[in-house]
Design a protein around this motif. Sequence first.
Motif, PDB file in Angstrom:
ATOM      1  N   ASN A  20       0.814  -1.217   0.000  1.00 24.69           N
ATOM      2  CA  ASN A  20       0.000   0.000   0.000  1.00 24.69           C
ATOM      3  C   ASN A  20       0.848   1.267   0.000  1.00 24.69           C
ATOM      4  OD1 ASN A  20       1.058  -0.150   2.513  1.00 24.69           O
ATOM      5  ND2 ASN A  20      -0.881  -0.282   3.623  1.00 24.69           N
ATOM      6  N   GLY A  21       2.110   1.156  -0.378  1.00 28.58           N
ATOM      7  CA  GLY A  21       2.955   2.335  -0.455  1.00 28.58           C
ATOM      8  C   GLY A  21       3.855   2.539   0.727  1.00 28.58           C
ATOM      9  N   ASN A  29       8.554   6.297   4.150  1.00 25.14           N
ATOM     10  CA  ASN A  29       7.949   7.622   4.203  1.00 25.14           C
ATOM     11  C   ASN A  29       8.879   8.602   4.907  1.00 25.14           C
ATOM     12  OD1 ASN A  29       5.610   6.725   2.943  1.00 25.14           O
ATOM     13  ND2 ASN A  29       4.654   6.144   4.879  1.00 25.14           N
ATOM     14  N   ARG A  30       8.519   9.874   4.816  1.00 23.10           N
ATOM     15  CA  ARG A  30       9.309  10.930   5.403  1.00 23.10           C
ATOM     16  C   ARG A  30       8.931  11.127   6.872  1.00 23.10           C
ATOM     17  NH1 ARG A  30       9.030  16.466   2.223  1.00 23.10           N
ATOM     18  NH2 ARG A  30       6.841  16.081   2.624  1.00 23.10           N
ATOM     19  N   GLY A  76      -0.019   2.087   8.469  1.00 19.42           N
ATOM     20  CA  GLY A  76      -0.145   2.132   7.022  1.00 19.42           C
ATOM     21  C   GLY A  76      -1.577   2.176   6.535  1.00 19.42           C
ATOM     22  N   GLU A  77      -2.558   2.029   7.419  1.00 17.94           N
ATOM     23  CA  GLU A  77      -3.954   2.069   6.998  1.00 17.94           C
ATOM     24  C   GLU A  77      -4.423   3.508   6.821  1.00 17.94           C
ATOM     25  OE1 GLU A  77      -6.585  -1.589   8.346  1.00 17.94           O
ATOM     26  OE2 GLU A  77      -5.730  -0.554  10.075  1.00 17.94           O
ATOM     27  N   MET A  78      -5.326   3.703   5.858  1.00 15.57           N
ATOM     28  CA  MET A  78      -5.906   5.020   5.595  1.00 15.57           C
ATOM     29  C   MET A  78      -7.165   5.194   6.446  1.00 15.57           C
ATOM     30  SD  MET A  78      -3.797   6.160   3.303  1.00 15.57           S
ATOM     31  CE  MET A  78      -4.643   7.573   2.613  1.00 15.57           C
ATOM     32  N   THR A  91      -2.777   8.800   6.934  1.00 18.33           N
ATOM     33  CA  THR A  91      -2.219   7.455   7.097  1.00 18.33           C
ATOM     34  C   THR A  91      -1.761   7.269   8.536  1.00 18.33           C
ATOM     35  OG1 THR A  91      -1.462   7.512   4.807  1.00 18.33           O
ATOM     36  CG2 THR A  91      -0.545   5.800   6.210  1.00 18.33           C
ATOM     37  N   ILE A  92      -2.111   6.162   9.153  1.00 15.76           N
ATOM     38  CA  ILE A  92      -1.669   5.875  10.517  1.00 15.76           C
ATOM     39  C   ILE A  92      -0.175   5.566  10.497  1.00 15.76           C
ATOM     40  CG2 ILE A  92      -1.867   4.253  12.430  1.00 15.76           C
ATOM     41  CD1 ILE A  92      -4.796   4.032  11.873  1.00 15.76           C
ATOM     42  N   SER A  93       0.592   6.344  11.251  1.00 22.32           N
ATOM     43  CA  SER A  93       2.050   6.193  11.273  1.00 22.32           C
ATOM     44  C   SER A  93       2.559   5.563  12.567  1.00 22.32           C
ATOM     45  CB  SER A  93       2.721   7.555  11.081  1.00 22.32           C
ATOM     46  OG  SER A  93       2.302   8.465  12.081  1.00 22.32           O
ATOM     47  N   LEU A  94       1.770   5.592  13.650  1.00 20.40           N
ATOM     48  CA  LEU A  94       2.255   5.028  14.902  1.00 20.40           C
ATOM     49  C   LEU A  94       1.059   4.682  15.793  1.00 20.40           C
ATOM     50  CD1 LEU A  94       5.107   4.541  16.071  1.00 20.40           C
ATOM     51  CD2 LEU A  94       4.832   6.647  17.381  1.00 20.40           C
ATOM     52  N   THR A  95       1.165   3.538  16.445  1.00 18.64           N
ATOM     53  CA  THR A  95       0.115   3.089  17.374  1.00 18.64           C
ATOM     54  C   THR A  95       0.767   2.496  18.620  1.00 18.64           C
ATOM     55  OG1 THR A  95       0.021   0.898  16.344  1.00 18.64           O
ATOM     56  CG2 THR A  95      -1.514   2.572  15.499  1.00 18.64           C
ATOM     57  N   GLY A  96      -0.057   2.324  19.661  1.00 24.17           N
ATOM     58  CA  GLY A  96       0.421   1.630  20.855  1.00 24.17           C
ATOM     59  C   GLY A  96       1.071   2.553  21.862  1.00 24.17           C
TER      60      GLY A  96
END
Length: 489
Positions: A20-21, A29-30, A76-78, A91-96
């Motif tokens: 998914n990119g 990603n940046r 990575g999910e939208m 885009t989700i970049s960090l969880t937890g």
Amino acid sequence: MACAGCGTGVDGKPAGCKSNGGCSTGGCNRLNVFDWLSNIPLGDSLAPFDIVEVSFNNGSRKDFFRNVTKQSFDKGEMVTVEGVSGFDVGTISLTGELVKLQMKKRRVEDTPEIKKILRRSTNDDLQRMSDNKAREKEALIKSRALARNLGLEMKLAEVEIQADGRKATFFYTADDRVDFRELIKVYASEFRAKVEMRQIGARQEAGKVGGIGSCGRELCCSTWLSDFKSVNTTAARYQNLSINQAKLSGQCGRLKCCLNYELDTYLDALKEFPEDADVIETAAGTAHLQKRDIFKSLMWYSFEGSNKQYPLTITRAKEIKLLNKQGIRPEDLKPVEVVTSKPKETDLGYADVVGQISLKSLEKTAQKRKQKDKDKQKQQKGNEPKQAQGKNEPAKMKQDNRQPEKKQKQEARPQQQQQRQGGNNNGPKPGNQGNQPKQEQGNRQQGQQPKQQPNQSGNQGQQPKQQEKRHPKHKHKHHKSNQPDKDNK
């Protein structure tokens, strides 16, 4: 860091998680963060943290949102989140649990005012976002033209339009304060959206634009660096770097951020060096400090009017400075001998066996080539004398052709004399006989054969045929040979 599956996959998409990119480690990603707690399970009594980090515009902007849907989101999910009088897609970049550390780092408090996640992005949301994102390049060009028409000294770096198209954020750089009240009205009527103006620095602009640094890697400000600290020329002096503005400045026009990376290490090492030992006095003169080598713990001095430098240890420099305070000037600096030779390479026991191993097939081919070369040389040498002989053959043929002619002439002379003697006895007149050579000479010059006289004898009729065998060059010789016959008569 990136995982092992970040190569290009089918249709040019990254071969990361779900293609998914982006990959799960976030190296595609940046301004991404590696979630090193993602594979660590939580205890049964602990509930997962309900705030997630969402990135927008390929990681150039990040914000925190509360997960009120009670759904589990992966990196990575939208997702569709709350926006300014509308919604936005990111885009989700960090969880937890790692989100807590990021919030503490950015000084964001966990309050009820944090915006919420609405849902997972649908196809309609993604299509609307792509349509509005396609307008950003055209909007940037128009906004620059409008600002130039109003005479404002500002530079627009980027335009970010919200996913639903109801808000447009303009990022600009300017040296002085800019009165853009009139500009906002023009932008609102032109783009039909709520306008927000944000002033950024030169370093942040370089991070948004991106590029390759002089080190050959992507710019730090566009990959991982988010906190920009001031950089001074003293950082270059502490590291013994030449003050060259072209080499020390980055693509943003400011001093490179990497000058601060090793500055603390240099400052710790410089604590051992004496601070008041810039000038020392000896019997030979006054010596000035030129540089400090923190790796070899040496201080380099040079005398006035001389370019030669003398390396001293830290202890020796302190001793000389202590003697100078007592009014004593040492006679010699006692410099250290610096060995610049390369270290000797250790013998690992390898042996050069090139040429010792040979193959029979290679030897045969080499012998055949040598034999062919020898044959060619022999043929060339044999052709050279033949060509020289061929040039001399025409001369030899001429000589061989002349020899039988001479023999025929010598044999023909006694026969002619006998015929002439016999002709005188048979009865032709002396007058006719005297005119005969003249007629023969005339016929020979014209290339005609003399006619036979019916009154002459058979021996006289054969005389012209024998004379035709003579070579035209010997005509005068034959004429002379007839003179003694006339005398005999």
